[in-house]
Design a protein around this motif. Structure first.
Motif, PDB file in Angstrom:
ATOM      1  N   THR A  94     -12.586  -7.132 -55.521  1.00 14.09           N
ATOM      2  CA  THR A  94     -12.563  -5.798 -56.138  1.00 14.09           C
ATOM      3  C   THR A  94     -12.376  -4.720 -55.073  1.00 14.09           C
ATOM      4  O   THR A  94     -11.576  -3.804 -55.241  1.00 14.09           O
ATOM      5  CB  THR A  94     -13.892  -5.543 -56.885  1.00 14.09           C
ATOM      6  OG1 THR A  94     -14.137  -6.657 -57.726  1.00 14.09           O
ATOM      7  CG2 THR A  94     -13.849  -4.283 -57.707  1.00 14.09           C
ATOM      8  N   VAL A  95     -13.121  -4.852 -53.981  1.00 16.20           N
ATOM      9  CA  VAL A  95     -13.029  -3.836 -52.925  1.00 16.20           C
ATOM     10  C   VAL A  95     -11.630  -3.862 -52.306  1.00 16.20           C
ATOM     11  O   VAL A  95     -11.024  -2.814 -52.057  1.00 16.20           O
ATOM     12  CB  VAL A  95     -14.110  -4.066 -51.841  1.00 16.20           C
ATOM     13  CG1 VAL A  95     -13.910  -3.140 -50.655  1.00 16.20           C
ATOM     14  CG2 VAL A  95     -15.492  -3.865 -52.430  1.00 16.20           C
ATOM     15  N   LYS A  98      -9.141  -2.199 -54.525  1.00 20.31           N
ATOM     16  CA  LYS A  98      -9.302  -0.746 -54.467  1.00 20.31           C
ATOM     17  C   LYS A  98      -8.696  -0.205 -53.166  1.00 20.31           C
ATOM     18  O   LYS A  98      -8.031   0.832 -53.173  1.00 20.31           O
ATOM     19  CB  LYS A  98     -10.795  -0.402 -54.550  1.00 20.31           C
ATOM     20  CG  LYS A  98     -11.112   1.070 -54.679  1.00 20.31           C
ATOM     21  CD  LYS A  98     -10.631   1.646 -55.997  1.00 20.31           C
ATOM     22  CE  LYS A  98     -10.771   3.135 -56.095  1.00 20.31           C
ATOM     23  NZ  LYS A  98     -12.117   3.587 -56.272  1.00 20.31           N
ATOM     24  N   ARG A 118     -16.881  -3.354 -43.589  1.00 18.96           N
ATOM     25  CA  ARG A 118     -17.301  -3.410 -44.994  1.00 18.96           C
ATOM     26  C   ARG A 118     -17.024  -4.788 -45.577  1.00 18.96           C
ATOM     27  O   ARG A 118     -17.802  -5.331 -46.337  1.00 18.96           O
ATOM     28  CB  ARG A 118     -16.553  -2.381 -45.849  1.00 18.96           C
ATOM     29  CG  ARG A 118     -16.707  -0.908 -45.534  1.00 18.96           C
ATOM     30  CD  ARG A 118     -18.109  -0.427 -45.741  1.00 18.96           C
ATOM     31  NE  ARG A 118     -18.832  -0.494 -44.486  1.00 18.96           N
ATOM     32  CZ  ARG A 118     -18.842   0.440 -43.544  1.00 18.96           C
ATOM     33  NH1 ARG A 118     -18.166   1.540 -43.717  1.00 18.96           N
ATOM     34  NH2 ARG A 118     -19.541   0.296 -42.437  1.00 18.96           N
ATOM     35  N   GLN A 119     -15.861  -5.352 -45.191  1.00 19.71           N
ATOM     36  CA  GLN A 119     -15.455  -6.624 -45.785  1.00 19.71           C
ATOM     37  C   GLN A 119     -16.072  -7.828 -45.082  1.00 19.71           C
ATOM     38  O   GLN A 119     -15.953  -8.945 -45.557  1.00 19.71           O
ATOM     39  CB  GLN A 119     -13.919  -6.769 -45.758  1.00 19.71           C
ATOM     40  CG  GLN A 119     -13.175  -5.883 -46.739  1.00 19.71           C
ATOM     41  CD  GLN A 119     -13.298  -6.339 -48.183  1.00 19.71           C
ATOM     42  OE1 GLN A 119     -14.393  -6.461 -48.688  1.00 19.71           O
ATOM     43  NE2 GLN A 119     -12.198  -6.558 -48.861  1.00 19.71           N
ATOM     44  N   TYR A 310     -20.200   0.594 -51.266  1.00 18.03           N
ATOM     45  CA  TYR A 310     -19.937   1.370 -52.475  1.00 18.03           C
ATOM     46  C   TYR A 310     -19.328   2.734 -52.134  1.00 18.03           C
ATOM     47  O   TYR A 310     -18.444   3.221 -52.838  1.00 18.03           O
ATOM     48  CB  TYR A 310     -21.224   1.543 -53.289  1.00 18.03           C
ATOM     49  CG  TYR A 310     -20.973   2.247 -54.602  1.00 18.03           C
ATOM     50  CD1 TYR A 310     -20.210   1.632 -55.594  1.00 18.03           C
ATOM     51  CD2 TYR A 310     -21.464   3.524 -54.834  1.00 18.03           C
ATOM     52  CE1 TYR A 310     -19.944   2.273 -56.780  1.00 18.03           C
ATOM     53  CE2 TYR A 310     -21.205   4.175 -56.025  1.00 18.03           C
ATOM     54  CZ  TYR A 310     -20.444   3.549 -56.997  1.00 18.03           C
ATOM     55  OH  TYR A 310     -20.174   4.191 -58.165  1.00 18.03           O
ATOM     56  N   THR A 312     -17.349   3.436 -49.728  1.00 22.66           N
ATOM     57  CA  THR A 312     -15.915   3.237 -49.473  1.00 22.66           C
ATOM     58  C   THR A 312     -15.193   2.953 -50.783  1.00 22.66           C
ATOM     59  O   THR A 312     -14.140   3.518 -51.064  1.00 22.66           O
ATOM     60  CB  THR A 312     -15.695   2.033 -48.525  1.00 22.66           C
ATOM     61  OG1 THR A 312     -16.551   2.196 -47.403  1.00 22.66           O
ATOM     62  CG2 THR A 312     -14.271   1.917 -48.086  1.00 22.66           C
ATOM     63  N   TYR A 313     -15.818   2.095 -51.597  1.00 22.11           N
ATOM     64  CA  TYR A 313     -15.182   1.684 -52.853  1.00 22.11           C
ATOM     65  C   TYR A 313     -14.987   2.873 -53.795  1.00 22.11           C
ATOM     66  O   TYR A 313     -13.968   2.982 -54.474  1.00 22.11           O
ATOM     67  CB  TYR A 313     -16.038   0.607 -53.519  1.00 22.11           C
ATOM     68  CG  TYR A 313     -15.590   0.270 -54.914  1.00 22.11           C
ATOM     69  CD1 TYR A 313     -14.520  -0.602 -55.121  1.00 22.11           C
ATOM     70  CD2 TYR A 313     -16.216   0.833 -56.023  1.00 22.11           C
ATOM     71  CE1 TYR A 313     -14.090  -0.894 -56.391  1.00 22.11           C
ATOM     72  CE2 TYR A 313     -15.788   0.541 -57.304  1.00 22.11           C
ATOM     73  CZ  TYR A 313     -14.729  -0.321 -57.485  1.00 22.11           C
ATOM     74  OH  TYR A 313     -14.301  -0.599 -58.743  1.00 22.11           O
ATOM     75  N   SER A 314     -15.992   3.765 -53.829  1.00 21.69           N
ATOM     76  CA  SER A 314     -15.951   4.799 -54.869  1.00 21.69           C
ATOM     77  C   SER A 314     -15.067   5.994 -54.499  1.00 21.69           C
ATOM     78  O   SER A 314     -14.932   6.914 -55.273  1.00 21.69           O
ATOM     79  CB  SER A 314     -17.368   5.283 -55.195  1.00 21.69           C
ATOM     80  OG  SER A 314     -17.971   5.727 -54.020  1.00 21.69           O
TER      81      SER A 314
END
Ligand code: ATP
Ligand code: MG
Length: 589
Positions: A94-95, A98, A118-119, A310, A312-314
């Motif tokens: 998902t990340v 995005k 992050r990953q 989150y 970064t994701y959002s």
């Protein structure tokens, strides 16, 4: 949505499995009471009451229970590990999806090392939380209160005395949580920073070497490395401070048992067997208390990582995909810029640019460095959105066209050539991996790349290094051009694509591009260049200066105009003619 509800949206798909795993843990914990009970029974029934035949049965029970507990532990751990890997898989996916949707602005501002952290590291903290921390916390809390309840049944007075520990344990927990939080955030930031440093230095190692800056970089690296170590040590200091406090509290339980329990046995308020049983439960109280410090540590690593991922994701891209964008399999390629302006970070970059091109025409864009040529092309591809005015393709505002559909119709050879570490063929066929080799070769021939590719040891199967290492600047440009051509786009953008190739090659490529329009299909071509020779045959030439179109027209019109274009022309061709003249005179001599 908060970071944790987002995290839970991944975990909840595994609710049933996690619940089953926790049930197994409950079962394991309940079975843990058998040992103290057996020990108590050995004292009271076997030793004191003399029922010696009970001993083998009790021992057999203990062995069976231990085997069952071992099997259940194994099973539950497999469940938690599987759930954690599943959650991680979908979260990473998902990340990553995005990240692919994010726009140029996002990547301009983000550090690659941060995104990699992050990953990797942050994701691992989440895996550890699901695979280990959740059940550990549950098991410890359960064991603690279960043991307390069992002690209540043996002696409620003793249990009440032991409860005195709880408020102290709660106070230490709160204090550690509060003091640890900023330290864990610092760890994550230092980790990202170290990652970024290493990533940049590895990618930029040629520059480091060229400037002999190895020592300087090592010094900088040591600073980063020290920073990370200090952050980890600061966090370690926290738990080294609190873990002994929990250890002390848990040992106080032994003191309470020995002191109060012995007095009660002496006074006859408790049997010796009950005393032994309570002693057996003691580890079930002490262990959780001892582990609180460690688990807070784990939980804080987890919460910081979830928050970071989150955050970064959002981040929403500024360039939005229209919900039901207009889809045209094949666009015509008519392009109109209507009073387009673009500003970034309050700095105006493009001012009121207007022009119109019909399908099949070629547009040359000339202008000094930093005048906004690439930015105009980026606006056409919607890598950025205009601040004012509109960009139309086939009369439709690009914001209303389906974003992927628009880009599928554009072939772009970017100024900053990027090649993947793949074969030459794989790089050229990037947009159409299923196309035939003949098509790849045709595109390479058009880009005048076929010759040098075939001369390479493995031809089209030669693996090019990261970012195209091992190829010359002009070779990279030509592979990038072949990649754009293979797409058979309606709009072809060549941003400084022939700057590193010689005049002869450039003129060959120009001829090929002309044929492209004559033979196959109509393709609008934008050529951004410094060399007049690259654009002089264009149907429309735009001359840019400081984000404004200062002149536009055909080559002849612009020469008559006697403006910037004519000056550049005289400068480039004057020198050329003088050179040729000089050559002739030299030859005569
Ligand atoms: P060159 O010929 O050197 O490639 P160019 O004409 O293509 O130059 P652009 O890359 O379009 O120039 O940049 C135009 C100006 O806009 C420059 O001053 C640049 O610093 C600025 N600029 C470009 N992109 C951004 C951005 N994302 N944020 C802020 N400024 C930007
Ligand atoms: Mg540019």
């Amino acid at each position: 949505m908060t970071a944790f509800s987002w995290f839970y949206s991944f975990l909840k798909k595994h609710n049933a499995k996690m619940a089953f795993g926790l049930m197994l843990v409950t079962f394991i914990s309940v079975l843990a009471i058998v040992k103290p009970i057996v020990s108590g029974s050995i004292v009271d029934d076997v030793i004191t009451a003399g029922q010696y035949d009970l001993l083998p049965k009790l021992i057999a029970l203990l062995v069976v229970i231990t085997i069952i507990r071992g099997l259940c532990r194994f099973w539950s751990q497999i469940i938690f590990e599987a759930c954690s890997q599943d959650v991680l898989f979908s979260m990473r996916d998902t990340v990553y999806r995005k990240l692919l949707q994010e726009d140029f602005n996002f990547y301009n501002k983000k550090r690659t090392g941060d995104l990699l952290s992050r990953q990797t590291g942050d994701m691992d903290a989440i895996r550890h939380f699901i695979a280990f921390v959740i059940y550990q916390v549950y098991e410890n809390v359960f064991l603690f209160f279960f043991a307390l309840a069992m002690i209540f049944t043996a002696s409620w007075q003793l249990a009440l005395c032991m409860l005195i520990i709880l408020p102290f344990a709660a106070a230490v927990t709160i204090s550690q949580t509060k003091n640890g939080r900023p330290l864990f955030q610092r760890i994550r930031e230092q980790f990202s920073s170290l990652n970024t440093f290493v990533q940049e230095n590895v990618s930029g190692n040629r520059v480091v070497k060229a400037f002999s800056k190895e020592d300087y970089e090592i010094e900088k690296f040591n600073k980063e490395n020290d920073g990370y170590r200090d952050a980890e040590l600061a966090a370690a200091e926290i738990w080294t401070k609190y873990v002994p406090q929990f250890e002390f509290l848990s040992n106080m339980l032994t003191v309470i048992l020995m002191l109060i329990g012995s007095i009660m046995v002496i006074k006859g308020n408790m049997t010796l067997g009950d005393y032994v049983t309570v002693n057996g439960y003691l580890w079930m109280l002490m262990n959780p208390l001892r582990q609180i410090g460690w688990r807070i540590n784990d939980i804080q690593r987890f919460t910081t990582s979830v928050e970071k991922i989150y955050a970064t994701y959002s981040e929403e891209p500024n360039v939005k995909r229209p919900k039901s964008g207009i889809k045209r399999k094949k666009l015509n390629g008519d392009v109109t810029f209507k009073n387009v302006s673009y500003s970034a970070d309050d700095e105006a970059i493009i001012h009121n640019v207007s022009f119109e091109v019909k399908s099949g025409q070629t547009v040359g864009i000339l202008g000094s460095t930093g005048s906004g040529k690439s930015t105009i092309m980026n606006l056409l591809c919607r890598f950025y959105d205009v601040t004012d005015g509109e960009v139309l393709v086939d009369g439709i505002n690009v914001k209303e066209l389906d974003l992927y559909n628009l880009r599928q119709n554009i072939g772009m050879a970017m100024q900053d050539v990027f090649l993947f570490s793949d074969t030459v063929e794989g790089n050229i066929a990037y947009s159409r991996p299923d196309c035939s080799f003949e098509e790849v070769k045709k595109a390479a021939i058009m880009a005048d790349a076929n010759h040098f590719i075939q001369a390479m040891p493995d031809g089209y199967d030669t693996i090019v290094g990261e970012r195209g290492v091992g190829l010359s600047g002009g070779q990279k440009q030509r592979i990038s051009l072949a990649r754009a051509l293979l797409k058979e786009p309606s709009i072809l953008i060549l941003d400084d694509t022939t700057s590193a190739v010689d005049m002869e090659t450039e003129s060959y490529i120009q001829k090929q591009l002309k044929q492209l329009n004559a033979l196959d299909h109509n393709c609008t071509i934008f050529v951004v260049a410094y060399r007049i020779s690259s654009i002089k045959d264009a149907d429309l030439i735009l001359v840019l200066n400081e984000g404004r179109i200062v002149e536009q027209g055909t080559h002849d019109e612009l020469l008559t105009n006697n403006g910037y274009y004519a000056t550049v022309f005289r400068h480039q061709y004057g020198e050329y003619e003088q050179y040729m003249k000089g050559g002739e005179e030299h030859g005569k001599k």
